[in-house]
Design an enzyme around this catalytic site. Structure first.
Site, short mmCIF file in Angstrom:
data_model
loop_
_atom_site.label_atom_id
_atom_site.label_comp_id
_atom_site.label_asym_id
_atom_site.label_seq_id
_atom_site.Cartn_x
_atom_site.Cartn_y
_atom_site.Cartn_z
N CYS A 1 27.69 43.52 83.33
CA CYS A 1 26.45 44.64 83.09
C CYS A 1 25.57 44.15 83.96
CB CYS A 1 26.10 43.90 81.55
SG CYS A 1 24.56 44.80 80.99
N ASP B 1 22.56 43.56 83.51
CA ASP B 1 21.67 42.44 83.10
C ASP B 1 21.55 41.01 83.77
OD1 ASP B 1 20.81 39.96 81.37
OD2 ASP B 1 20.90 41.33 79.74
N ARG C 1 21.05 38.21 83.35
CA ARG C 1 21.27 36.89 83.02
C ARG C 1 23.05 36.67 83.15
NH1 ARG C 1 19.01 37.56 77.27
NH2 ARG C 1 19.87 39.70 77.74
N HIS D 1 28.62 41.16 77.57
CA HIS D 1 27.96 40.02 76.87
C HIS D 1 27.51 40.17 75.51
CE1 HIS D 1 23.79 41.18 77.96
NE2 HIS D 1 24.56 42.00 78.68
N CYS E 1 23.66 42.34 74.44
CA CYS E 1 23.73 43.35 75.45
C CYS E 1 22.62 44.28 75.01
CB CYS E 1 24.91 43.90 75.95
SG CYS E 1 24.76 45.23 76.95
#
Ligand code: ZN
Length: 219
Positions: free
Chosen positions: A52, A54, A56, A108, A111
């Site tokens: 992803c 993302d 993090r 994750h 998400c």
């Protein structure tokens, strides 16, 4: 520690990134003066990571690997969309030129893409990308509808989305041809837990087209 507190990024500026780079080079050279010279000679990563976008979930940090060790493709909600030229080019290059042995789809929990797809609010253009996750919801409607807790339901959807995208990988001519030609290639599905840092192996690994749905199987 307050659970609702978000990581402070107010110290990050355009300039601080360049300063950070200077620090990175200095620190790295202190440990290994040949580090960059050696890396510049080429790459032979054994793994392709599809994760992803993302901020993090950075592939290298969470697997304790270094530059040169993982070939990375990231998009919103770690999707494998069969008409996505970007993903297909990365996959083809990784399998047929770099010769990776493993392709990992890593989702994750928490998400944002999956949460958005599970709801009915409009979020702009991204809704068209997230439509693929609505297909996952439709495919697994019975299982998902049986889960009453909303967080549990979205967590399971995160897992199912990874599993479907692992299947999407096996449906590509790229992965099937690699298997047909006897290449040592495995596909895997993982989920990262933001709140603990641990990765969960969904144990959906495949290394041949033997068990795949016949409708997607090429001769
Ligand atoms: Zn995400």
């Amino acid at each position: 520690m307050c659970a609702a507190k978000i990581h402070d990024t107010s110290h990050i500026t355009y300039e601080s990134l360049l300063e950070g780079n200077q620090q990175f080079v200095a620190d790295t050279l202190k440990i290994d003066p040949d580090y960059f010279t050696q890396l510049s000679n080429g790459q032979k990563p054994p793994v392709l990571w599809i994760g992803c976008a993302d901020s993090r979930v950075p592939a290298n940090q969470i697997t304790n690997t270094k530059p040169g060790e993982i070939f990375v493709h990231r998009n919103i909600a770690n999707m494998v969309v069969h008409s996505d030229m970007n993903m297909l080019s990365v996959l083809d290059y990784a399998v047929n030129v770099l010769g990776v042995k493993h392709v990992i789809v890593c989702g994750h929990y928490g998400c944002g893409g999956v949460i958005a797809a599970s709801g009915h609010e409009q979020n702009g253009l991204v809704d068209n990308w997230l439509r693929h996750i609505k297909d996952v919801i439709r495919l697994h409607a019975a299982e998902l509808e049986a889960i009453t807790d909303q967080k549990e339901k979205v967590d399971r959807l995160v897992e199912l989305n990874v599993i479907e995208n692992v299947h999407n990988l096996t449906a590509t001519s790229i992965v099937q041809n690699a298997w047909k030609n006897g290449k040592d290639l495995s596909v895997h599905g993982w989920v990262y837990t933001l709140s603990t840092g641990f990765i969960k192996d969904l144990k959906v690994s495949l290394n041949s087209s033997q068990n795949m749905d016949s409708v997607f199987k090429f001769r």
